[in-house]
Scaffold this active site. Sequence first.
Site, short mmCIF file in Angstrom:
data_model
loop_
_atom_site.label_atom_id
_atom_site.label_comp_id
_atom_site.label_asym_id
_atom_site.label_seq_id
_atom_site.Cartn_x
_atom_site.Cartn_y
_atom_site.Cartn_z
N ASP A 114 42.32 45.46 -27.71
CA ASP A 114 42.46 46.17 -26.44
C ASP A 114 42.04 47.64 -26.57
O ASP A 114 41.31 48.17 -25.72
CB ASP A 114 43.92 46.10 -25.96
N GLU A 157 40.71 34.71 -27.92
CA GLU A 157 42.10 35.11 -27.67
C GLU A 157 42.98 34.81 -28.86
O GLU A 157 42.87 33.75 -29.47
CB GLU A 157 42.60 34.35 -26.43
N HIS A 158 43.84 35.78 -29.16
CA HIS A 158 44.77 35.66 -30.29
C HIS A 158 44.02 35.44 -31.60
O HIS A 158 44.45 34.66 -32.44
CB HIS A 158 45.78 34.52 -30.06
N TYR A 215 54.79 36.59 -29.63
CA TYR A 215 53.53 37.11 -30.17
C TYR A 215 53.64 37.29 -31.69
O TYR A 215 52.77 36.83 -32.45
CB TYR A 215 53.21 38.43 -29.48
N SER A 273 47.20 47.79 -19.64
CA SER A 273 47.53 49.14 -19.16
C SER A 273 48.02 50.00 -20.32
O SER A 273 47.80 51.21 -20.33
CB SER A 273 48.58 49.06 -18.06
N SER A 274 48.66 49.38 -21.31
CA SER A 274 49.17 50.19 -22.42
C SER A 274 48.03 50.75 -23.29
O SER A 274 48.06 51.91 -23.67
CB SER A 274 50.16 49.39 -23.27
N GLY A 323 51.71 45.15 -16.29
CA GLY A 323 52.27 43.81 -16.51
C GLY A 323 51.34 42.68 -16.14
O GLY A 323 51.76 41.53 -16.05
N ALA A 324 50.06 42.98 -15.89
CA ALA A 324 49.13 41.93 -15.47
C ALA A 324 48.33 41.40 -16.65
O ALA A 324 47.43 40.59 -16.48
CB ALA A 324 48.19 42.48 -14.40
N GLY A 325 48.65 41.87 -17.86
CA GLY A 325 47.88 41.43 -19.03
C GLY A 325 46.50 42.04 -19.05
O GLY A 325 45.57 41.49 -19.64
C1 GLA Z 1 47.36 41.29 -26.64
C2 GLA Z 1 47.18 42.15 -27.89
C3 GLA Z 1 45.76 41.99 -28.45
C4 GLA Z 1 45.38 40.53 -28.62
C5 GLA Z 1 45.70 39.74 -27.35
C6 GLA Z 1 45.47 38.27 -27.53
O1 GLA Z 1 46.57 41.77 -25.60
O2 GLA Z 1 47.41 43.50 -27.59
O3 GLA Z 1 45.66 42.69 -29.66
O4 GLA Z 1 46.00 39.97 -29.74
O5 GLA Z 1 47.04 39.95 -26.93
O6 GLA Z 1 44.14 38.00 -27.73
#
Ligand code: GLA
Length: 375
Positions: A165, A30-31, A217, A120-121, A115-117
Amino acid sequence: MDIAQAFEACFARKPEVIAQAPGRVNLIGEHIDYSDGYVLPFAIDSVTKCAISRRDDDLIRISSAQQSNQLIESSLTQVANKVGNDWERYVLGVIWALEIKSGLDIFIDGQVPLGAGLSSSAALECSVATALNHLFVLEKTTTELARLTQLAENQYVGVPCGIMDQSVSLMGKAGYALLLDCRDLSTKHIPVDFAGADLRLLIIDTRAHHALVDGGYAERRASCESVAKKLNVVAMRDLSMQHLIENKDKLSEVEFKRARHAVSEIARVLTAVEELSSKSFAAFGKLLNDSHSSLRDDYTVSCPELDLAVDSALANGALGARMVGGGFGGSAIALIKEQDAGRISLAIEKAFAEAGFKAPRFFDSLPSDGAKVIS
Ligand code: GLA
């Protein structure tokens, strides 16, 4: 009504192409996509569908089942100027990035929870890109489409996201997680069979606000870029923990912590692949916990709702749990024993009610296929 019928009801003609693309969860990593790291997401079974036909003028008309079929009108000139007010920018951005020069009628049906992470985008962008790639015979590879949809999000929508994503939405494969090297976009499909070990990956949508467009972010990205510059490397990918520790005094305390997350998380992804491959799920679960602690304490992108979801899952027997996605809300995942699913969901619900948080939503999904043209 299916999407072909909805398109016809809206535009009084038939669609020329229909494509779909899924949302995602990230198992670990993540990140770190924007730090040239490795990530291990999988495509979920919720998809966004997109139906398109060409027009012979320069109008772009967009409608969606989730917006009461309201018609949004734009034009190729507006697209060239990156105009757009709302969610349609994700669609227009892809038209811009793919340099489409024809008017279009577009109908969207998005079933990835908003909006659930769960991206969807990216599902929206990738469904449009896949449909346009087919319709205009652009012959772009999924890697090229990943870069172009990311460009659309970065430069048209204005969200500085990484490439994870879009890549997994385009390249996911049923039964597998996608090990993605975010530096060169090379991939390896890693088999994921939690069910075979009587386990389940529970997705907990905390329903807390997911504020990716806010500064948090971008600030994390900027910290990593600043560390890379100060330590003279291209990205966090090129740092070892030892090198980072030896150079601690060149960094601010916050920068050091951000970099410690990135360096440790990249290593965790590679270990996680080994643990998954040898079906060592307890060890894999522990890596999820370590990832969460690092995101919470060093990267500070968690929030009370995510921490509570993770803590309650662990207190009730989960093998591992962590927040997923950009953070500041959205979803957590927990690897749990199949037989504990009901009990753990109830315990999380109860903990949320006691804390005065919104009731969480629960999903589960097997790793599913990436984007495709369906007709
Ligand atoms: C969001 C961003 C991704 C990634 C994650 C964190 O989903 O769209 O590119 O950076 O956060 O891992």
